[in-house]
Design a protein around this motif. Structure first.
Motif, PDB file in Angstrom:
ATOM      1  N   LEU A 217      22.102 -25.159 -18.945  1.00  0.00           N
ATOM      2  CA  LEU A 217      21.269 -24.363 -19.450  1.00  0.00           C
ATOM      3  C   LEU A 217      21.009 -23.070 -18.894  1.00  0.00           C
ATOM      4  O   LEU A 217      20.896 -22.079 -19.374  1.00  0.00           O
ATOM      5  N   GLU A 218      20.785 -22.981 -17.510  1.00  0.00           N
ATOM      6  CA  GLU A 218      20.628 -21.795 -16.797  1.00  0.00           C
ATOM      7  C   GLU A 218      22.085 -20.797 -16.842  1.00  0.00           C
ATOM      8  O   GLU A 218      21.826 -19.771 -17.025  1.00  0.00           O
ATOM      9  N   ARG A 219      23.106 -21.576 -16.825  1.00  0.00           N
ATOM     10  CA  ARG A 219      24.548 -20.402 -16.934  1.00  0.00           C
ATOM     11  C   ARG A 219      24.548 -20.113 -18.525  1.00  0.00           C
ATOM     12  O   ARG A 219      24.979 -18.863 -18.456  1.00  0.00           O
ATOM     13  N   ASN A 220      24.150 -20.961 -19.286  1.00  0.00           N
ATOM     14  CA  ASN A 220      24.286 -20.266 -20.738  1.00  0.00           C
ATOM     15  C   ASN A 220      23.121 -19.081 -20.917  1.00  0.00           C
ATOM     16  O   ASN A 220      23.347 -18.036 -21.570  1.00  0.00           O
ATOM     17  N   ARG A 221      22.052 -19.210 -20.049  1.00  0.00           N
ATOM     18  CA  ARG A 221      20.965 -18.327 -20.335  1.00  0.00           C
ATOM     19  C   ARG A 221      21.354 -17.032 -19.600  1.00  0.00           C
ATOM     20  O   ARG A 221      21.324 -15.813 -20.097  1.00  0.00           O
ATOM     21  N   LYS A 222      22.401 -17.242 -18.348  1.00  0.00           N
ATOM     22  CA  LYS A 222      22.792 -15.895 -17.814  1.00  0.00           C
ATOM     23  C   LYS A 222      23.847 -15.404 -18.677  1.00  0.00           C
ATOM     24  O   LYS A 222      23.899 -14.095 -18.572  1.00  0.00           O
ATOM     25  N   LYS A 223      24.655 -16.001 -19.194  1.00  0.00           N
ATOM     26  CA  LYS A 223      25.612 -15.568 -20.015  1.00  0.00           C
ATOM     27  C   LYS A 223      25.169 -15.021 -21.340  1.00  0.00           C
ATOM     28  O   LYS A 223      25.546 -13.647 -21.761  1.00  0.00           O
ATOM     29  N   THR A 224      24.283 -15.299 -21.809  1.00  0.00           N
ATOM     30  CA  THR A 224      23.575 -14.798 -23.030  1.00  0.00           C
ATOM     31  C   THR A 224      22.799 -13.421 -22.605  1.00  0.00           C
ATOM     32  O   THR A 224      22.858 -12.329 -23.312  1.00  0.00           O
ATOM     33  N   HIS A 225      22.441 -13.536 -21.520  1.00  0.00           N
ATOM     34  CA  HIS A 225      21.496 -12.144 -20.833  1.00  0.00           C
ATOM     35  C   HIS A 225      22.693 -11.067 -20.755  1.00  0.00           C
ATOM     36  O   HIS A 225      22.478  -9.827 -21.201  1.00  0.00           O
ATOM     37  N   GLN A 226      23.781 -11.419 -20.053  1.00  0.00           N
ATOM     38  CA  GLN A 226      24.784 -10.534 -19.929  1.00  0.00           C
ATOM     39  C   GLN A 226      25.382  -9.778 -21.250  1.00  0.00           C
ATOM     40  O   GLN A 226      25.523  -8.649 -21.208  1.00  0.00           O
ATOM     41  N   SER A 227      25.555 -10.929 -22.188  1.00  0.00           N
ATOM     42  CA  SER A 227      26.028 -10.606 -23.417  1.00  0.00           C
ATOM     43  C   SER A 227      25.165  -9.539 -24.079  1.00  0.00           C
ATOM     44  O   SER A 227      25.553  -8.272 -24.820  1.00  0.00           O
ATOM     45  N   LEU A 228      24.029  -9.755 -24.039  1.00  0.00           N
ATOM     46  CA  LEU A 228      22.739  -8.736 -24.677  1.00  0.00           C
ATOM     47  C   LEU A 228      22.487  -7.471 -24.019  1.00  0.00           C
ATOM     48  O   LEU A 228      22.347  -6.491 -24.520  1.00  0.00           O
ATOM     49  N   SER A 229      22.940  -7.605 -22.384  1.00  0.00           N
ATOM     50  CA  SER A 229      22.718  -6.365 -21.772  1.00  0.00           C
ATOM     51  C   SER A 229      24.071  -5.404 -21.936  1.00  0.00           C
ATOM     52  O   SER A 229      23.847  -4.045 -21.965  1.00  0.00           O
ATOM     53  N   GLU A 230      25.214  -6.112 -22.273  1.00  0.00           N
ATOM     54  CA  GLU A 230      26.293  -5.365 -22.540  1.00  0.00           C
ATOM     55  C   GLU A 230      26.356  -4.614 -23.865  1.00  0.00           C
ATOM     56  O   GLU A 230      27.031  -3.526 -24.264  1.00  0.00           O
ATOM     57  N   SER A 231      25.691  -5.101 -24.779  1.00  0.00           N
ATOM     58  CA  SER A 231      25.468  -4.556 -26.266  1.00  0.00           C
ATOM     59  C   SER A 231      25.021  -3.367 -26.421  1.00  0.00           C
ATOM     60  O   SER A 231      23.818  -2.919 -25.657  1.00  0.00           O
TER      61      SER A 231
END
Length: 62
Positions: A48-62
């Motif tokens: 869950l934590e890894r998925n949150r970080k991945k999602t946060h990174q994706s949103l930051s890059e958008s």
């Protein structure tokens, strides 16, 4: 209190020690079941934590 990976692993390790020290078979089996459950919860928390970080990174890059 949020259940984080470190907390869950600590509980799993504690259950493992309890199993090793148990004199009665049913107590040992219960501790081993508890250890397995804590480790499964820890794995889920880590995922869950890894998925949150991945999602946060994706949103930051958008």
């Amino acid at each position: 209190m949020a259940l984080n990976y470190a907390f869950l692993i600590a509980r799993a390790d504690e259950a493992s020690r309890d199993a090793q020290l148990a004199k009665l078979e049913n107590v040992r089996e219960r501790a081993l079941r508890a250890e397995a459950a804590w480790r499964e919860m820890a794995a889920s928390a880590l995922k869950l934590e890894r998925n949150r970080k991945k999602t946060h990174q994706s949103l930051s890059e958008s």
